[in-house]
Design a protein around this motif. Structure first.
Motif, PDB file in Angstrom:
ATOM      1  N   ALA A 295      12.146  23.777   5.864  1.00 32.45           N
ATOM      2  CA  ALA A 295      12.396  22.335   5.753  1.00 32.45           C
ATOM      3  C   ALA A 295      13.464  22.086   4.691  1.00 32.45           C
ATOM      4  O   ALA A 295      13.773  22.955   3.871  1.00 32.45           O
ATOM      5  CB  ALA A 295      11.111  21.602   5.414  1.00 32.45           C
ATOM      6  N   ARG A 296      13.997  20.864   4.692  1.00 33.36           N
ATOM      7  CA  ARG A 296      15.072  20.544   3.757  1.00 33.36           C
ATOM      8  C   ARG A 296      14.888  19.122   3.243  1.00 33.36           C
ATOM      9  O   ARG A 296      14.782  18.176   4.028  1.00 33.36           O
ATOM     10  CB  ARG A 296      16.429  20.685   4.458  1.00 33.36           C
ATOM     11  N   ALA A 297      14.845  18.982   1.906  1.00 36.53           N
ATOM     12  CA  ALA A 297      14.785  17.652   1.308  1.00 36.53           C
ATOM     13  C   ALA A 297      16.156  17.002   1.388  1.00 36.53           C
ATOM     14  O   ALA A 297      17.168  17.635   1.088  1.00 36.53           O
ATOM     15  CB  ALA A 297      14.321  17.755  -0.136  1.00 36.53           C
ATOM     16  N   LEU A 298      16.187  15.735   1.797  1.00 32.71           N
ATOM     17  CA  LEU A 298      17.437  15.004   1.927  1.00 32.71           C
ATOM     18  C   LEU A 298      17.615  14.058   0.749  1.00 32.71           C
ATOM     19  O   LEU A 298      16.658  13.748   0.028  1.00 32.71           O
ATOM     20  CB  LEU A 298      17.442  14.214   3.239  1.00 32.71           C
ATOM     21  N   ALA A 299      18.844  13.609   0.559  1.00 31.87           N
ATOM     22  CA  ALA A 299      19.115  12.631  -0.492  1.00 31.87           C
ATOM     23  C   ALA A 299      18.270  11.385  -0.256  1.00 31.87           C
ATOM     24  O   ALA A 299      18.026  10.981   0.887  1.00 31.87           O
ATOM     25  CB  ALA A 299      20.600  12.278  -0.498  1.00 31.87           C
ATOM     26  N   ASP A 300      17.805  10.786  -1.357  1.00 35.46           N
ATOM     27  CA  ASP A 300      16.950   9.615  -1.237  1.00 35.46           C
ATOM     28  C   ASP A 300      17.672   8.488  -0.499  1.00 35.46           C
ATOM     29  O   ASP A 300      18.858   8.227  -0.736  1.00 35.46           O
ATOM     30  CB  ASP A 300      16.529   9.118  -2.614  1.00 35.46           C
ATOM     31  N   ALA A 301      16.930   7.827   0.392  1.00 33.36           N
ATOM     32  CA  ALA A 301      17.473   6.683   1.133  1.00 33.36           C
ATOM     33  C   ALA A 301      17.243   5.422   0.298  1.00 33.36           C
ATOM     34  O   ALA A 301      16.274   4.697   0.492  1.00 33.36           O
ATOM     35  CB  ALA A 301      16.806   6.569   2.500  1.00 33.36           C
ATOM     36  N   THR A 302      18.135   5.185  -0.661  1.00 35.23           N
ATOM     37  CA  THR A 302      17.901   4.112  -1.633  1.00 35.23           C
ATOM     38  C   THR A 302      17.848   2.729  -0.993  1.00 35.23           C
ATOM     39  O   THR A 302      17.268   1.807  -1.545  1.00 35.23           O
ATOM     40  CB  THR A 302      18.995   4.132  -2.710  1.00 35.23           C
ATOM     41  N   ALA A 303      18.466   2.578   0.184  1.00 36.40           N
ATOM     42  CA  ALA A 303      18.462   1.265   0.834  1.00 36.40           C
ATOM     43  C   ALA A 303      17.152   0.988   1.557  1.00 36.40           C
ATOM     44  O   ALA A 303      16.868  -0.166   1.900  1.00 36.40           O
ATOM     45  CB  ALA A 303      19.625   1.162   1.815  1.00 36.40           C
ATOM     46  N   ASP A 304      16.368   2.023   1.804  1.00 41.17           N
ATOM     47  CA  ASP A 304      15.123   1.864   2.543  1.00 41.17           C
ATOM     48  C   ASP A 304      13.966   1.897   1.544  1.00 41.17           C
ATOM     49  O   ASP A 304      13.457   2.956   1.192  1.00 41.17           O
ATOM     50  CB  ASP A 304      14.982   2.990   3.572  1.00 41.17           C
ATOM     51  N   HIS A 305      13.554   0.731   1.068  1.00 43.07           N
ATOM     52  CA  HIS A 305      12.538   0.676   0.024  1.00 43.07           C
ATOM     53  C   HIS A 305      11.167   1.101   0.539  1.00 43.07           C
ATOM     54  O   HIS A 305      10.334   1.562  -0.241  1.00 43.07           O
ATOM     55  CB  HIS A 305      12.475  -0.731  -0.565  1.00 43.07           C
TER      56      HIS A 305
END
Length: 269
Positions: free
Chosen positions: A46-56
């Motif tokens: 699995a791979r952690a992705l950059a945080d989706a800051t626009a999706d609270h």
């Protein structure tokens, strides 16, 4: 003593969902960012992705280019039950959890603290404030709950050695060592002793910042741990320096992955 009030600390997995997208799956979740480390540790592909800051609602994401394995949902439920301990400074461990906080405010915004249930059980065991039967029951319950975390945690269950944190007073049996020995027996895992060459050291809560930093090189492991995944067991997590010091000793002995498990986290915010 009043019961502590439940409140969100964003140190657990608050909410999550699994969504298919073509040949991939996405785990979207809200809660402690470090949860992604645990998921990727359990599922190395699995791979952690950059945080989706626009999706609270779903700020954190993990991508899986494979179907979610059996047992993943129970693992995620576990991450909603335990406290995920950050593994930044002082570092040393790859992932760590506690059963619960040691104490929490009695009401939102209050400075008055009350022990959690696990904090009360640990206090009973550490300080012997009860009958022998009560202390034994508390110790057995804590050991059983620690064992359940290991067995349900898809990363921690790969540990092949337990390393109990040595106590600060060699004249008294350390609660962490007693718990580690009992947990090893419960899980059928060998326990590796951790040496501290100093005669007596202060409890971490009484140390100066310089003395805490000295903990990072204070411990020694004489067993060859080359390539192993090891689990460091402590009774409570306060500053992280003791856990990091034992983790560093395990790495010098060759350990590939070092994980941490404690009964409580004693760092109220």
């Amino acid at each position: 003593m009043p019961a502590p009030t439940p409140h969100r600390r964003f140190d657990r997995l608050e909410e999550w969902k699994l969504e298919p997208s073509g040949s991939s799956w996405f785990l979207r979740f809200r809660g402690a960012r470090g949860i992604a480390d645990h998921v990727v540790g359990a599922l190395p592909r699995a791979r952690a992705l950059a945080d989706a800051t626009a999706d609270h609602r779903w700020p954190h994401r993990v991508r899986m280019d494979f179907a979610p394995p059996d047992g993943l949902e129970d693992f995620l439920r576990l991450l909603g039950e335990v406290v995920v301990i950050p593994v930044g400074s002082p570092g040393g461990v790859d992932g760590a959890v506690a059963l619960d906080d040691h104490a929490r405010p009695v009401r939102e915004g209050s400075s008055e603290l009350a022990r959690t249930e696990h904090g009360g059980l640990l206090h009973l065991v550490k300080h012997g404030v009860g009958t022998r039967a009560e202390i034994d029951r508390a110790g057995r319950r804590l050991c059983a709950e620690l064992a359940e975390v290991v067995l349900r945690h898809e990363w921690f269950v790969r540990s092949t050695r337990l390393l109990p944190v040595p106590g600060h007073d060699p004249g008294r049996p350390a609660t962490s060592v007693l718990l580690g020995l009992a947990l090893g027996q419960e899980l059928g895992l060998d326990v590796t002793p951790v040496a501290d060459d100093r005669r007596v050291r202060k409890p971490a809560r009484q140390m100066t910042p310089r003395e805490r930093e000295d903990l990072l090189t204070a411990f020694r492991v004489d067993e060859d741990l080359s390539g192993r995944t090891v689990l460091v067991v402590d009774d409570t997590h306060r500053t992280g320096y003791t856990l990091a010091g034992v983790a560093n000793a395990a790495r010098r002995a060759g350990a590939d992955t070092v994980l941490g498990l404690t009964v409580t986290r004693n760092s109220p915010r």
